[in-house]
Write a protein that holds these residues in place. Structure first.
Motif, PDB file in Angstrom:
ATOM      1  N   LEU A  69     -35.909  42.225 -27.259  1.00 14.69           N
ATOM      2  CA  LEU A  69     -34.543  41.730 -27.242  1.00 14.69           C
ATOM      3  C   LEU A  69     -33.583  42.623 -26.493  1.00 14.69           C
ATOM      4  O   LEU A  69     -32.518  42.197 -26.096  1.00 14.69           O
ATOM      5  N   LEU A  83     -24.374  42.613 -25.860  1.00 15.65           N
ATOM      6  CA  LEU A  83     -25.461  42.357 -26.787  1.00 15.65           C
ATOM      7  C   LEU A  83     -25.294  40.985 -27.435  1.00 15.65           C
ATOM      8  O   LEU A  83     -26.257  40.213 -27.567  1.00 15.65           O
ATOM      9  N   GLY A 133     -27.341  37.359 -27.292  1.00 17.60           N
ATOM     10  CA  GLY A 133     -27.673  36.579 -28.475  1.00 17.60           C
ATOM     11  C   GLY A 133     -27.377  35.103 -28.277  1.00 17.60           C
ATOM     12  O   GLY A 133     -28.180  34.240 -28.643  1.00 17.60           O
ATOM     13  N   GLN A 163     -30.050  39.734 -33.036  1.00 13.51           N
ATOM     14  CA  GLN A 163     -29.029  40.320 -32.164  1.00 13.51           C
ATOM     15  C   GLN A 163     -27.650  40.212 -32.802  1.00 13.51           C
ATOM     16  O   GLN A 163     -26.845  41.137 -32.707  1.00 13.51           O
ATOM     17  N   LEU A 176     -35.509  45.588 -32.338  1.00 14.39           N
ATOM     18  CA  LEU A 176     -35.068  44.805 -31.188  1.00 14.39           C
ATOM     19  C   LEU A 176     -35.948  45.063 -29.976  1.00 14.39           C
ATOM     20  O   LEU A 176     -36.304  44.164 -29.230  1.00 14.39           O
TER      21      LEU A 176
END
Length: 451
Positions: A14, A39, A43, A106, A9
Protein backbone atom coordinates in the motif's frame (compact mmCIF):
# COMPACT_ATOMS: atom_id res chain seq x y z
CA UNK A 1 1.50 2.05 16.45
CA UNK A 2 3.41 3.61 13.54
CA UNK A 3 5.84 0.71 13.29
CA UNK A 4 3.04 -1.85 13.20
CA UNK A 5 0.91 0.19 10.83
CA UNK A 6 3.51 0.92 8.22
CA UNK A 7 5.10 -2.51 8.24
CA UNK A 8 1.61 -3.82 7.48
CA UNK A 9 1.02 -1.23 4.77
CA UNK A 10 4.28 -2.22 3.16
CA UNK A 11 3.40 -5.89 3.37
CA UNK A 12 0.10 -5.19 1.61
CA UNK A 13 1.83 -3.15 -1.06
CA UNK A 14 0.00 0.00 0.00
CA UNK A 15 2.83 2.40 0.62
CA UNK A 16 4.26 4.57 -2.11
CA UNK A 17 7.69 6.09 -1.92
CA UNK A 18 6.91 8.88 -4.36
CA UNK A 19 5.32 10.94 -1.62
CA UNK A 20 6.55 9.55 1.69
CA UNK A 21 10.05 9.72 3.04
CA UNK A 22 11.77 6.55 4.17
CA UNK A 23 12.57 6.60 7.88
CA UNK A 24 14.23 4.43 8.89
CA UNK A 25 15.29 2.20 6.00
CA UNK A 26 12.42 -0.12 5.11
CA UNK A 27 9.65 1.80 6.87
CA UNK A 28 7.42 4.38 5.20
CA UNK A 29 6.26 7.01 7.68
CA UNK A 30 4.47 10.29 6.79
CA UNK A 31 5.07 13.36 8.95
CA UNK A 32 3.51 16.30 7.11
CA UNK A 33 -0.07 17.31 6.34
CA UNK A 34 0.59 17.04 2.61
CA UNK A 35 1.97 13.52 3.03
CA UNK A 36 -1.13 12.38 4.88
CA UNK A 37 -3.30 13.95 2.16
CA UNK A 38 -1.34 11.93 -0.40
CA UNK A 39 -1.79 8.78 1.67
CA UNK A 40 -5.56 9.38 1.85
CA UNK A 41 -5.72 10.17 -1.87
CA UNK A 42 -4.19 6.77 -2.54
CA UNK A 43 -6.85 5.32 -0.22
CA UNK A 44 -9.55 6.84 -2.44
CA UNK A 45 -7.74 5.31 -5.40
CA UNK A 46 -7.38 1.90 -3.75
CA UNK A 47 -11.12 1.72 -3.14
CA UNK A 48 -12.58 -0.49 -5.92
CA UNK A 49 -14.46 2.40 -7.50
CA UNK A 50 -15.18 0.48 -10.72
CA UNK A 51 -15.60 -3.26 -10.11
CA UNK A 52 -17.95 -2.83 -7.16
CA UNK A 53 -20.48 -0.93 -9.29
CA UNK A 54 -20.20 -2.57 -12.68
CA UNK A 55 -20.28 -6.23 -11.83
CA UNK A 56 -23.12 -6.25 -9.31
CA UNK A 57 -25.33 -5.30 -12.25
CA UNK A 58 -24.68 -8.74 -13.72
CA UNK A 59 -26.30 -10.31 -10.66
CA UNK A 60 -29.47 -8.22 -10.78
CA UNK A 61 -32.47 -7.97 -13.07
CA UNK A 62 -30.69 -5.00 -14.66
CA UNK A 63 -28.84 -7.48 -16.91
CA UNK A 64 -30.75 -9.76 -19.24
CA UNK A 65 -28.23 -10.95 -21.81
CA UNK A 66 -24.59 -11.84 -21.48
CA UNK A 67 -22.39 -10.28 -24.16
CA UNK A 68 -19.73 -12.71 -25.29
CA UNK A 69 -17.65 -10.55 -27.58
CA UNK A 70 -14.06 -11.34 -28.47
CA UNK A 71 -12.46 -8.09 -27.33
CA UNK A 72 -11.55 -9.40 -23.90
CA UNK A 73 -9.56 -12.54 -23.21
CA UNK A 74 -11.80 -15.58 -22.97
CA UNK A 75 -10.81 -16.47 -19.41
CA UNK A 76 -12.15 -13.19 -17.99
CA UNK A 77 -15.34 -13.42 -20.01
CA UNK A 78 -15.92 -16.98 -18.83
CA UNK A 79 -15.37 -15.93 -15.21
CA UNK A 80 -17.95 -13.15 -15.57
CA UNK A 81 -20.42 -15.56 -17.11
CA UNK A 82 -20.42 -17.46 -13.80
CA UNK A 83 -21.30 -14.22 -12.00
CA UNK A 84 -24.19 -13.73 -14.41
CA UNK A 85 -25.37 -17.26 -13.59
CA UNK A 86 -24.93 -16.84 -9.79
CA UNK A 87 -22.45 -19.70 -9.79
CA UNK A 88 -20.32 -18.62 -6.83
CA UNK A 89 -17.56 -21.18 -7.19
CA UNK A 90 -13.86 -20.66 -7.78
CA UNK A 91 -14.37 -19.96 -11.48
CA UNK A 92 -16.36 -16.73 -11.04
CA UNK A 93 -14.73 -13.30 -11.20
CA UNK A 94 -14.34 -12.36 -7.56
CA UNK A 95 -16.06 -9.27 -6.28
CA UNK A 96 -13.88 -6.75 -4.47
CA UNK A 97 -12.70 -7.67 -0.99
CA UNK A 98 -8.99 -7.07 -0.55
CA UNK A 99 -9.17 -3.64 -2.20
CA UNK A 100 -11.78 -2.50 0.31
CA UNK A 101 -9.47 -3.47 3.14
CA UNK A 102 -6.58 -1.71 1.44
CA UNK A 103 -8.66 1.48 1.47
CA UNK A 104 -9.66 0.81 5.10
CA UNK A 105 -6.06 0.29 6.21
CA UNK A 106 -4.92 3.49 4.51
CA UNK A 107 -7.77 5.41 6.10
CA UNK A 108 -6.82 3.89 9.46
CA UNK A 109 -3.19 4.93 9.02
CA UNK A 110 -4.37 8.51 8.49
CA UNK A 111 -6.73 8.37 11.48
CA UNK A 112 -3.96 7.09 13.77
CA UNK A 113 -1.43 9.87 13.18
CA UNK A 114 -2.77 12.82 11.16
CA UNK A 115 -3.43 15.06 14.17
CA UNK A 116 0.29 14.98 15.02
CA UNK A 117 1.36 15.87 11.48
CA UNK A 118 3.56 18.90 10.80
CA UNK A 119 1.58 21.58 8.98
CA UNK A 120 2.97 22.31 5.54
CA UNK A 121 -0.23 23.30 3.71
CA UNK A 122 -3.35 25.41 4.23
CA UNK A 123 -5.46 22.29 4.53
CA UNK A 124 -6.41 21.32 8.05
CA UNK A 125 -5.44 18.01 9.60
CA UNK A 126 -9.00 17.69 10.92
CA UNK A 127 -10.50 17.77 7.41
CA UNK A 128 -8.20 14.99 6.26
CA UNK A 129 -9.05 12.93 9.33
CA UNK A 130 -12.77 13.48 8.72
CA UNK A 131 -12.45 12.17 5.18
CA UNK A 132 -10.50 9.14 6.43
CA UNK A 133 -13.32 8.21 8.81
CA UNK A 134 -15.83 8.63 5.98
CA UNK A 135 -13.75 6.53 3.59
CA UNK A 136 -13.55 3.74 6.16
CA UNK A 137 -17.32 3.88 6.75
CA UNK A 138 -18.09 3.85 3.02
CA UNK A 139 -15.82 0.83 2.50
CA UNK A 140 -17.45 -1.13 5.31
CA UNK A 141 -20.89 -0.24 3.95
CA UNK A 142 -20.10 -1.83 0.59
CA UNK A 143 -18.48 -4.84 2.24
CA UNK A 144 -21.40 -5.59 4.57
CA UNK A 145 -23.85 -5.26 1.67
CA UNK A 146 -21.89 -7.64 -0.52
CA UNK A 147 -20.91 -10.22 2.08
CA UNK A 148 -23.61 -9.92 4.74
CA UNK A 149 -27.34 -10.44 4.97
CA UNK A 150 -29.48 -7.35 4.34
CA UNK A 151 -29.89 -5.34 7.54
CA UNK A 152 -32.69 -6.75 9.67
CA UNK A 153 -32.91 -5.30 13.18
CA UNK A 154 -34.20 -8.64 14.51
CA UNK A 155 -31.32 -10.75 13.20
CA UNK A 156 -28.46 -8.30 12.54
CA UNK A 157 -26.64 -9.22 15.75
CA UNK A 158 -26.30 -12.84 14.62
CA UNK A 159 -26.06 -12.46 10.83
CA UNK A 160 -22.45 -13.28 9.90
CA UNK A 161 -20.44 -10.89 7.76
CA UNK A 162 -16.99 -9.43 7.13
CA UNK A 163 -14.31 -8.88 9.78
CA UNK A 164 -13.90 -5.53 11.46
CA UNK A 165 -10.39 -4.11 11.57
CA UNK A 166 -10.67 -0.97 13.73
CA UNK A 167 -6.93 -1.08 14.42
CA UNK A 168 -3.97 -2.01 12.27
CA UNK A 169 -2.33 -4.87 14.14
CA UNK A 170 -0.45 -7.66 12.42
CA UNK A 171 -1.09 -9.89 15.45
CA UNK A 172 -4.87 -9.50 15.25
CA UNK A 173 -6.97 -12.41 14.00
CA UNK A 174 -9.50 -11.11 11.51
CA UNK A 175 -12.57 -13.25 12.13
CA UNK A 176 -16.05 -12.67 10.70
CA UNK A 177 -18.16 -10.12 12.54
CA UNK A 178 -21.93 -9.60 12.46
CA UNK A 179 -24.08 -7.18 10.51
CA UNK A 180 -25.08 -5.13 13.58
CA UNK A 181 -21.45 -4.63 14.62
CA UNK A 182 -20.39 -3.49 11.15
CA UNK A 183 -23.29 -1.04 10.88
CA UNK A 184 -22.39 0.17 14.37
CA UNK A 185 -18.84 0.84 13.17
CA UNK A 186 -20.16 2.65 10.11
CA UNK A 187 -22.31 4.94 12.25
CA UNK A 188 -19.47 5.56 14.70
CA UNK A 189 -17.18 6.54 11.83
CA UNK A 190 -19.83 8.83 10.35
CA UNK A 191 -20.27 10.51 13.74
CA UNK A 192 -16.51 10.99 14.10
CA UNK A 193 -16.37 12.43 10.59
CA UNK A 194 -19.26 14.81 11.31
CA UNK A 195 -17.40 16.26 14.29
CA UNK A 196 -14.32 17.01 12.20
CA UNK A 197 -15.59 17.79 8.69
CA UNK A 198 -15.03 21.40 7.62
CA UNK A 199 -15.66 21.52 3.86
CA UNK A 200 -19.35 21.94 3.16
CA UNK A 201 -19.23 21.15 -0.57
CA UNK A 202 -16.20 20.13 -2.62
CA UNK A 203 -15.29 21.97 -5.81
CA UNK A 204 -15.75 19.98 -9.01
CA UNK A 205 -12.08 19.03 -9.32
CA UNK A 206 -12.15 17.60 -5.79
CA UNK A 207 -15.67 16.22 -5.53
CA UNK A 208 -14.37 12.68 -5.37
CA UNK A 209 -13.60 13.64 -1.76
CA UNK A 210 -16.05 13.64 1.13
CA UNK A 211 -17.65 16.87 2.32
CA UNK A 212 -20.39 17.75 4.79
CA UNK A 213 -22.99 17.35 2.04
CA UNK A 214 -21.57 14.02 0.86
CA UNK A 215 -21.44 12.74 4.42
CA UNK A 216 -25.08 13.72 5.05
CA UNK A 217 -26.14 12.02 1.81
CA UNK A 218 -24.18 8.87 2.62
CA UNK A 219 -25.72 8.77 6.09
CA UNK A 220 -29.19 9.06 4.53
CA UNK A 221 -28.37 6.03 2.38
CA UNK A 222 -27.16 4.06 5.41
CA UNK A 223 -30.29 4.94 7.38
CA UNK A 224 -32.48 3.89 4.44
CA UNK A 225 -30.78 0.47 4.40
CA UNK A 226 -31.27 0.24 8.17
CA UNK A 227 -34.99 1.06 7.82
CA UNK A 228 -34.64 4.12 10.02
CA UNK A 229 -37.27 5.91 7.98
CA UNK A 230 -37.49 9.13 9.95
CA UNK A 231 -33.77 9.88 9.94
CA UNK A 232 -33.37 8.80 6.31
CA UNK A 233 -36.20 11.17 5.43
CA UNK A 234 -34.86 14.08 7.47
CA UNK A 235 -31.29 13.76 6.19
CA UNK A 236 -32.17 13.41 2.52
CA UNK A 237 -34.81 16.16 2.59
CA UNK A 238 -32.33 18.54 4.24
CA UNK A 239 -30.14 18.44 1.13
CA UNK A 240 -32.84 19.07 -1.47
CA UNK A 241 -32.72 22.91 -1.25
CA UNK A 242 -28.93 22.82 -1.76
CA UNK A 243 -28.96 21.36 -5.30
CA UNK A 244 -30.91 21.64 -8.54
CA UNK A 245 -32.22 18.82 -10.68
CA UNK A 246 -31.19 18.78 -14.34
CA UNK A 247 -34.26 19.22 -16.56
CA UNK A 248 -33.84 16.74 -19.38
CA UNK A 249 -36.55 18.55 -21.33
CA UNK A 250 -33.91 21.21 -21.86
CA UNK A 251 -30.86 18.99 -22.36
CA UNK A 252 -27.70 20.51 -20.92
CA UNK A 253 -24.24 20.28 -22.40
CA UNK A 254 -22.85 16.76 -22.37
CA UNK A 255 -20.59 17.41 -19.38
CA UNK A 256 -23.52 18.68 -17.29
CA UNK A 257 -25.79 15.64 -17.50
CA UNK A 258 -26.89 14.29 -14.10
CA UNK A 259 -24.22 11.56 -13.93
CA UNK A 260 -21.33 13.85 -14.90
CA UNK A 261 -18.93 15.22 -12.26
CA UNK A 262 -19.58 18.92 -13.14
CA UNK A 263 -23.36 18.44 -12.99
CA UNK A 264 -25.36 20.67 -10.65
CA UNK A 265 -26.88 17.43 -9.31
CA UNK A 266 -23.56 15.96 -8.23
CA UNK A 267 -22.85 15.61 -4.53
CA UNK A 268 -19.93 13.19 -4.83
CA UNK A 269 -18.25 12.00 -8.05
CA UNK A 270 -15.94 9.13 -7.18
CA UNK A 271 -17.09 5.74 -8.53
CA UNK A 272 -17.36 4.74 -12.16
CA UNK A 273 -20.77 3.61 -13.46
CA UNK A 274 -21.27 0.83 -15.99
CA UNK A 275 -21.01 2.44 -19.40
CA UNK A 276 -21.26 1.89 -23.10
CA UNK A 277 -17.54 2.48 -23.50
CA UNK A 278 -15.72 -0.22 -25.43
CA UNK A 279 -13.84 -1.37 -22.35
CA UNK A 280 -17.10 -2.13 -20.53
CA UNK A 281 -18.70 -4.02 -23.40
CA UNK A 282 -16.12 -6.76 -23.13
CA UNK A 283 -18.16 -9.72 -21.93
CA UNK A 284 -20.63 -7.56 -20.08
CA UNK A 285 -24.40 -7.60 -19.88
CA UNK A 286 -27.03 -5.88 -21.95
CA UNK A 287 -29.85 -4.25 -20.04
CA UNK A 288 -32.75 -6.65 -19.55
CA UNK A 289 -36.06 -6.45 -21.36
CA UNK A 290 -37.64 -6.13 -17.93
CA UNK A 291 -35.64 -2.98 -17.20
CA UNK A 292 -36.14 -1.49 -20.64
CA UNK A 293 -39.91 -1.98 -20.29
CA UNK A 294 -39.88 0.28 -17.22
CA UNK A 295 -39.08 3.25 -19.46
CA UNK A 296 -41.88 5.02 -21.33
CA UNK A 297 -39.98 5.22 -24.59
CA UNK A 298 -42.18 8.00 -25.96
CA UNK A 299 -42.13 10.23 -22.87
CA UNK A 300 -39.12 9.43 -20.68
CA UNK A 301 -36.15 11.56 -21.73
CA UNK A 302 -33.77 9.15 -19.98
CA UNK A 303 -34.50 6.52 -22.64
CA UNK A 304 -32.39 8.52 -25.10
CA UNK A 305 -29.35 7.92 -22.89
CA UNK A 306 -29.45 4.16 -23.38
CA UNK A 307 -27.13 3.13 -26.19
CA UNK A 308 -27.80 0.41 -28.75
CA UNK A 309 -24.93 -2.08 -29.13
CA UNK A 310 -24.39 -5.40 -30.91
CA UNK A 311 -22.93 -8.72 -29.88
CA UNK A 312 -20.97 -9.40 -33.05
CA UNK A 313 -20.73 -13.12 -32.32
CA UNK A 314 -24.49 -13.59 -32.47
CA UNK A 315 -25.68 -10.30 -34.05
CA UNK A 316 -27.88 -9.80 -30.98
CA UNK A 317 -28.77 -6.16 -30.40
CA UNK A 318 -29.15 -4.75 -26.91
CA UNK A 319 -28.84 -1.60 -24.83
CA UNK A 320 -26.42 -0.31 -22.22
CA UNK A 321 -26.27 3.03 -20.36
CA UNK A 322 -24.66 5.61 -22.64
CA UNK A 323 -21.94 6.63 -20.23
CA UNK A 324 -18.29 7.51 -20.73
CA UNK A 325 -15.43 5.58 -19.17
CA UNK A 326 -14.40 8.89 -17.58
CA UNK A 327 -17.75 9.39 -15.80
CA UNK A 328 -17.73 9.31 -12.01
CA UNK A 329 -20.83 9.27 -9.84
CA UNK A 330 -21.29 8.15 -6.25
CA UNK A 331 -24.10 10.32 -4.87
CA UNK A 332 -26.31 12.86 -6.62
CA UNK A 333 -29.34 14.81 -5.56
CA UNK A 334 -31.75 12.63 -7.56
CA UNK A 335 -30.95 9.80 -5.16
CA UNK A 336 -31.84 12.06 -2.24
CA UNK A 337 -35.25 12.80 -3.79
CA UNK A 338 -35.80 9.06 -4.08
CA UNK A 339 -34.66 8.36 -0.51
CA UNK A 340 -36.93 11.13 0.82
CA UNK A 341 -39.82 9.66 -1.19
CA UNK A 342 -39.22 6.07 -0.09
CA UNK A 343 -38.61 6.87 3.57
CA UNK A 344 -41.55 9.29 3.58
CA UNK A 345 -43.85 6.56 2.28
CA UNK A 346 -43.38 4.78 5.62
CA UNK A 347 -44.25 7.92 7.61
CA UNK A 348 -48.01 8.63 7.49
CA UNK A 349 -47.50 12.34 8.15
CA UNK A 350 -45.09 12.60 5.20
CA UNK A 351 -46.92 10.52 2.60
CA UNK A 352 -48.05 13.52 0.54
CA UNK A 353 -44.57 15.04 0.70
CA UNK A 354 -43.17 11.69 -0.48
CA UNK A 355 -45.42 11.87 -3.54
CA UNK A 356 -44.33 15.45 -4.17
CA UNK A 357 -40.63 14.49 -4.09
CA UNK A 358 -41.21 11.67 -6.56
CA UNK A 359 -43.22 13.90 -8.89
CA UNK A 360 -40.58 16.65 -8.71
CA UNK A 361 -37.97 14.22 -9.99
CA UNK A 362 -40.30 12.90 -12.69
CA UNK A 363 -41.09 16.44 -13.88
CA UNK A 364 -37.40 16.90 -14.68
CA UNK A 365 -37.16 13.59 -16.54
CA UNK A 366 -40.48 13.12 -18.37
CA UNK A 367 -41.91 15.21 -21.18
CA UNK A 368 -44.39 17.87 -19.97
CA UNK A 369 -47.29 16.31 -21.86
CA UNK A 370 -46.90 13.12 -19.79
CA UNK A 371 -46.99 14.78 -16.39
CA UNK A 372 -50.75 15.30 -15.95
CA UNK A 373 -51.37 11.57 -16.22
CA UNK A 374 -48.34 10.86 -14.03
CA UNK A 375 -49.59 13.19 -11.30
CA UNK A 376 -53.04 11.64 -11.36
CA UNK A 377 -51.53 8.16 -11.09
CA UNK A 378 -49.12 8.96 -8.26
CA UNK A 379 -51.55 11.04 -6.22
CA UNK A 380 -54.03 8.14 -6.19
CA UNK A 381 -51.47 5.67 -4.79
CA UNK A 382 -51.47 4.27 -1.29
CA UNK A 383 -48.16 3.87 0.56
CA UNK A 384 -47.48 0.34 -0.73
CA UNK A 385 -48.22 1.28 -4.33
CA UNK A 386 -46.03 4.35 -3.98
CA UNK A 387 -43.10 2.25 -2.77
CA UNK A 388 -43.44 -0.03 -5.80
CA UNK A 389 -43.38 3.01 -8.09
CA UNK A 390 -40.35 4.44 -6.28
CA UNK A 391 -38.53 1.11 -6.74
CA UNK A 392 -39.18 1.31 -10.49
CA UNK A 393 -38.10 4.94 -10.54
CA UNK A 394 -34.83 4.04 -8.81
CA UNK A 395 -34.25 1.40 -11.50
CA UNK A 396 -34.79 3.99 -14.24
CA UNK A 397 -32.96 6.88 -12.65
CA UNK A 398 -29.93 5.07 -11.21
CA UNK A 399 -29.39 2.58 -14.03
CA UNK A 400 -25.80 1.34 -14.20
CA UNK A 401 -24.77 3.13 -11.00
CA UNK A 402 -24.52 0.04 -8.80
CA UNK A 403 -27.79 0.40 -6.90
CA UNK A 404 -30.08 -2.20 -8.44
CA UNK A 405 -28.65 -5.38 -6.88
CA UNK A 406 -28.46 -3.66 -3.50
CA UNK A 407 -32.03 -2.36 -3.85
CA UNK A 408 -33.39 -5.81 -4.69
CA UNK A 409 -31.65 -7.50 -1.77
CA UNK A 410 -32.61 -4.85 0.81
CA UNK A 411 -36.29 -4.92 -0.21
CA UNK A 412 -38.19 -7.79 -1.84
CA UNK A 413 -35.41 -10.17 -3.03
CA UNK A 414 -37.55 -11.31 -5.96
CA UNK A 415 -37.00 -14.23 -8.28
CA UNK A 416 -34.75 -13.32 -11.24
CA UNK A 417 -34.32 -15.20 -14.51
CA UNK A 418 -31.24 -14.88 -16.72
CA UNK A 419 -30.75 -16.45 -20.11
CA UNK A 420 -27.31 -17.65 -21.08
CA UNK A 421 -27.14 -19.13 -24.57
CA UNK A 422 -29.79 -21.85 -24.58
CA UNK A 423 -29.77 -22.05 -20.77
CA UNK A 424 -32.22 -20.46 -18.37
CA UNK A 425 -30.88 -19.87 -14.87
CA UNK A 426 -32.74 -18.46 -11.90
CA UNK A 427 -32.66 -17.03 -8.44
CA UNK A 428 -35.74 -17.95 -6.46
CA UNK A 429 -37.44 -15.47 -4.18
CA UNK A 430 -35.34 -14.85 -1.04
CA UNK A 431 -32.55 -16.95 -2.53
CA UNK A 432 -29.54 -17.36 -0.22
CA UNK A 433 -27.37 -16.26 -3.14
CA UNK A 434 -28.54 -12.69 -2.57
CA UNK A 435 -25.61 -12.68 -0.13
CA UNK A 436 -22.20 -13.39 -1.66
CA UNK A 437 -19.84 -15.86 -0.01
CA UNK A 438 -16.37 -14.69 0.96
CA UNK A 439 -14.05 -14.81 -2.07
CA UNK A 440 -11.95 -17.95 -2.21
CA UNK A 441 -8.75 -15.89 -2.39
CA UNK A 442 -9.70 -14.22 0.90
CA UNK A 443 -10.34 -17.58 2.54
CA UNK A 444 -7.05 -18.94 1.21
CA UNK A 445 -5.13 -16.04 2.76
CA UNK A 446 -7.20 -15.90 5.96
CA UNK A 447 -8.58 -19.28 7.10
CA UNK A 448 -10.18 -17.45 10.07
CA UNK A 449 -13.01 -16.55 7.67
CA UNK A 450 -14.19 -20.15 8.00
CA UNK A 451 -14.68 -19.70 11.75
Amino acid sequence: MKKTAYILLLALGLASCNYLEIEPVGKVIPHKTSEFRALLTEGYFRFPYFDSKTYTGLLSDEAGYFYEGTIWEASVGMALSYNYRWDYGRQMKEYPYRDYYRAIFQAQAVIDDILDADKDSEESNEQIMAEAYALRAYSYFDLVNLYGAPYNPETAATDRTVPLAPEIDIEQKYRPSNVAAVYGQILDDIAASERLMEVEKQETNYNYRFSKHALTAFKARVKLYMRDWQEAYDLSASLLPEYELVDLNNPPKADSLPWKAPSKEMIMAWERPFSGAAGDLRNAGFLSEHLLALFDEANDNRRAYLKKVTDYNTSTVGYVPDRSSSDRVSIRIAEMYLIAAEAGSYLPAELENAKTYLLTLKANRLKPEAMDAERTKVEAMNAEQLRAEIADERARELVGEGHRWMDLRRTTRPAIVHKYGDQTVSLVENDSRYTLPFPQSAIDSNPELNN
